[in-house]
Design a protein around this motif. Structure first.
Motif, short mmCIF file in Angstrom:
data_model
loop_
_atom_site.label_atom_id
_atom_site.label_comp_id
_atom_site.label_asym_id
_atom_site.label_seq_id
_atom_site.Cartn_x
_atom_site.Cartn_y
_atom_site.Cartn_z
N GLN A 15 -15.91 1.06 9.30
CA GLN A 15 -15.21 -0.02 8.60
C GLN A 15 -15.66 -1.40 9.04
OE1 GLN A 15 -12.49 -2.12 10.01
NE2 GLN A 15 -13.10 -1.49 12.07
N GLU A 16 -15.43 -2.36 8.17
CA GLU A 16 -15.62 -3.75 8.51
C GLU A 16 -14.47 -4.51 7.87
OE1 GLU A 16 -19.84 -5.21 9.15
OE2 GLU A 16 -19.24 -6.22 7.30
N ASN A 17 -13.76 -5.27 8.67
CA ASN A 17 -12.53 -5.93 8.21
C ASN A 17 -11.54 -4.93 7.62
OD1 ASN A 17 -13.74 -8.42 8.89
ND2 ASN A 17 -14.72 -8.48 6.87
N GLY A 18 -11.57 -3.72 8.14
CA GLY A 18 -10.62 -2.70 7.68
C GLY A 18 -11.07 -1.96 6.44
N LYS A 19 -12.14 -2.44 5.80
CA LYS A 19 -12.62 -1.80 4.57
C LYS A 19 -13.84 -0.93 4.82
CE LYS A 19 -11.03 -5.47 1.50
NZ LYS A 19 -11.51 -6.60 0.71
N ASN A 20 -14.10 -0.01 3.89
CA ASN A 20 -15.26 0.87 4.04
C ASN A 20 -16.55 0.08 3.89
OD1 ASN A 20 -14.23 0.72 1.29
ND2 ASN A 20 -15.90 2.09 0.71
N LYS A 21 -17.40 0.15 4.92
CA LYS A 21 -18.65 -0.61 4.94
C LYS A 21 -19.63 -0.11 3.88
CE LYS A 21 -19.78 -0.58 9.46
NZ LYS A 21 -20.48 -0.85 10.73
N THR A 22 -19.63 1.20 3.68
CA THR A 22 -20.63 1.79 2.78
C THR A 22 -19.95 2.51 1.62
OG1 THR A 22 -20.56 3.91 3.91
CG2 THR A 22 -22.12 2.28 4.76
N ASN A 23 -20.78 2.96 0.68
CA ASN A 23 -20.26 3.82 -0.39
C ASN A 23 -19.74 5.12 0.22
OD1 ASN A 23 -21.00 2.00 -2.32
ND2 ASN A 23 -22.81 3.13 -3.01
N ILE A 24 -18.83 5.74 -0.49
CA ILE A 24 -18.28 7.02 -0.04
C ILE A 24 -18.65 8.10 -1.05
CG2 ILE A 24 -16.09 8.28 0.32
CD1 ILE A 24 -14.96 5.64 1.46
N TYR A 25 -19.31 9.16 -0.55
CA TYR A 25 -19.78 10.23 -1.43
C TYR A 25 -19.13 11.55 -1.08
CZ TYR A 25 -23.61 6.96 -2.41
OH TYR A 25 -24.33 5.86 -2.77
N VAL A 33 -17.73 8.69 -4.87
CA VAL A 33 -16.26 8.71 -4.95
C VAL A 33 -15.71 7.28 -4.95
CG1 VAL A 33 -14.12 9.55 -3.89
CG2 VAL A 33 -16.20 10.96 -3.79
N LEU A 34 -16.15 6.49 -3.98
CA LEU A 34 -15.67 5.10 -3.87
C LEU A 34 -16.84 4.19 -3.51
CD1 LEU A 34 -12.36 5.47 -1.80
CD2 LEU A 34 -12.54 4.24 -3.97
N SER A 35 -16.89 3.02 -4.11
CA SER A 35 -17.92 2.06 -3.74
C SER A 35 -17.50 1.32 -2.48
CB SER A 35 -18.13 1.06 -4.87
OG SER A 35 -18.60 1.73 -6.02
N SER A 36 -18.47 0.68 -1.85
CA SER A 36 -18.20 0.01 -0.58
C SER A 36 -17.15 -1.09 -0.74
CB SER A 36 -19.50 -0.59 -0.03
OG SER A 36 -20.04 -1.49 -0.97
N GLU A 37 -16.41 -1.30 0.31
CA GLU A 37 -15.40 -2.36 0.42
C GLU A 37 -14.25 -2.25 -0.57
OE1 GLU A 37 -17.22 -6.24 0.72
OE2 GLU A 37 -18.93 -5.35 1.76
N GLN A 38 -14.01 -1.06 -1.04
CA GLN A 38 -12.92 -0.88 -2.01
C GLN A 38 -11.67 -0.28 -1.40
OE1 GLN A 38 -13.03 -2.07 -5.14
NE2 GLN A 38 -15.01 -2.89 -4.50
N ALA A 39 -11.83 0.36 -0.22
CA ALA A 39 -10.69 1.07 0.36
C ALA A 39 -10.36 0.53 1.75
CB ALA A 39 -11.01 2.56 0.45
N LEU A 40 -9.12 0.70 2.15
CA LEU A 40 -8.69 0.27 3.48
C LEU A 40 -8.50 1.48 4.38
CD1 LEU A 40 -5.97 -2.36 2.52
CD2 LEU A 40 -8.16 -2.83 3.66
N LEU A 41 -8.96 1.33 5.63
CA LEU A 41 -8.78 2.40 6.59
C LEU A 41 -7.33 2.42 7.05
CD1 LEU A 41 -10.38 4.57 8.09
CD2 LEU A 41 -10.73 2.93 9.93
N THR A 42 -6.74 3.61 7.06
CA THR A 42 -5.34 3.67 7.44
C THR A 42 -5.09 4.93 8.26
OG1 THR A 42 -3.09 3.55 6.59
CG2 THR A 42 -4.61 4.87 5.34
N GLU A 43 -4.08 4.86 9.11
CA GLU A 43 -3.70 6.04 9.88
C GLU A 43 -2.40 6.58 9.36
OE1 GLU A 43 -3.59 6.03 14.10
OE2 GLU A 43 -5.64 5.29 14.30
N LYS A 44 -2.44 7.83 8.95
CA LYS A 44 -1.24 8.45 8.40
C LYS A 44 -1.44 9.96 8.51
CE LYS A 44 1.80 8.14 4.48
NZ LYS A 44 2.61 7.02 4.04
N GLU A 45 -0.51 10.63 9.12
CA GLU A 45 -0.68 12.08 9.28
C GLU A 45 -0.31 12.80 7.99
OE1 GLU A 45 1.05 13.78 12.74
OE2 GLU A 45 -0.52 12.90 14.01
#
Lengths: 123, 206
Positions: A15-25, A33-45
């Motif tokens: 991550q960078e600034n909490g967002k995904n640095k790269t595309n997600i495949y 699945v997701l382009s870069s910087e579109q999603a936020l990293l989160t912790e949730k069980e």
């Protein structure tokens, strides 16, 4: 990539600034699945059934994962599939090869769609 | 967060069970992963992103998922649908004959201006063909709908079919919004002109 990420890559390195640095495949096919910087990293069980049927385990065995990429709008996804609803959960799958669950969505929370960091490919 | 797309189209796949709708929509890639868990609960819909004329288009694609008999598919299912793929199987005469019923069902329940397309699927199975391409084309011409032979299995025309339908919907939308823009600017003018008239009418009523 920082030196620390080179030697021992962790979730934080993705991550960078909490967002995904790269595309997600998808891990199995080239589906985006997701382009870069579109999603936020989160912790949730959250408990997800295994994607592969393990030989020595029950078919619906799974694991509790805690690192997820979250998006607010389902149309943020480039390509994704939604399962039918089980209770209040919809499982996310790869839109192309249908491997899954790669994530989940709770129908009571219209603004959160979770993709498991461990079940996708980054970069 | 800013919108990451220019258009959003809701598409439906309609046709008898067994015509390969699920493969069509659901698999652009051939070797699907057989997850016991996912196949048990089933797939509801998919989101796909395509690019047309430099515009990002999100497709939300729904399958009839078990409500295959046309009698059970009603208004609720069609709500908001902008495009419909009518699918039959070239190795099944019955599925072809039922396309007429599906078209009637759509006319009855779907929005009048929904874009339609007929897909003759499983065209890789020529040795078992029961419906000639010509008959399919004739049916499409009769209803003024586009036609394509596809094979989800052999990946023939699947992407093309979705692009064609999306292009038609986009074309229709662009024409509509052009018309609204024109009407809006025209409407503004009219409003100005009309304003005194209104008061005039009021006066005359009084």
């Amino acid at each position: 990539m920082s030196e620390a990420c080179k030697s021992t890559p962790t979730v934080d390195c993705l991550q960078e600034n909490g967002k995904n640095k790269t595309n997600i495949y998808c891990q199995r096919c080239p589906s985006l699945v997701l382009s870069s910087e579109q999603a936020l990293l989160t912790e949730k069980e959250f408990y997800l059934p295994f994607m592969h049927k393990k030989k020595d385990k029950e078919p619906f065995d799974g694991e509790t994962l805690k690192d997820y990429w979250v998006v607010q709008d389902m149309y943020t996804f480039d390509n994704v599939g939604f399962s039918n609803t089980v209770g209040t959960t919809k499982y996310l799958i790869c839109a192309d090869c249908e491997i899954g669950p790669i994530g989940w969505h709770d129908t009571n929370d219209k603004k959160a769609f979770y993709v498991a960091v461990d079940r996708v490919k980054h970069g | 967060m800013a919108k990451t797309y220019d258009y959003l189209f809701k598409l439906l796949l309609i046709g008898d069970s067994g015509v390969g709708k699920t493969c069509l929509l659901f698999r652009f890639s051939e070797d699907a992963f057989n997850s016991t868990f996912i196949s048990t609960i089933g797939i509801d819909f998919k989101i796909r992103t395509i690019e047309l004329d430099g515009k990002k288009i999100k497709l939300q694609i729904w399958d009839t998922a078990g409500q295959e008999r046309f009698r059970t598919i009603t208004t609720a299912y069609y709500r908001g649908a902008m495009g419909i793929m009518l699918v039959y199987d070239i190795t099944s005469e019955k599925s072809f004959e039922n396309i007429r019923n599906w078209i009637r069902n759509i006319e009855e329940h779907a929005s009048k201006d929904v874009e339609k397309m007929i897909l003759a699927n499983k065209c890789d199975m020529n040795d078992r063909r029961q419906v000639s391409k010509e008959r399919g084309e004739n049916l499409a011409v009769e209803h003024g709908i586009k036609f394509m032979e596809t094979s989800a299995k052999a990946s023939i025309n699947v992407d093309e079919a979705f692009f064609t339908l999306a292009r038609d919907i986009k074309g229709k939308m662009d024409r509509k919004s052009d018309a609204t823009t024109n009407a809006k600017s025209g409407g503004y003018q009219l409003k100005k002109d009309n304003a005194p008239k209104k008061s005039f009418w009021k006066c005359s009523i009084l």
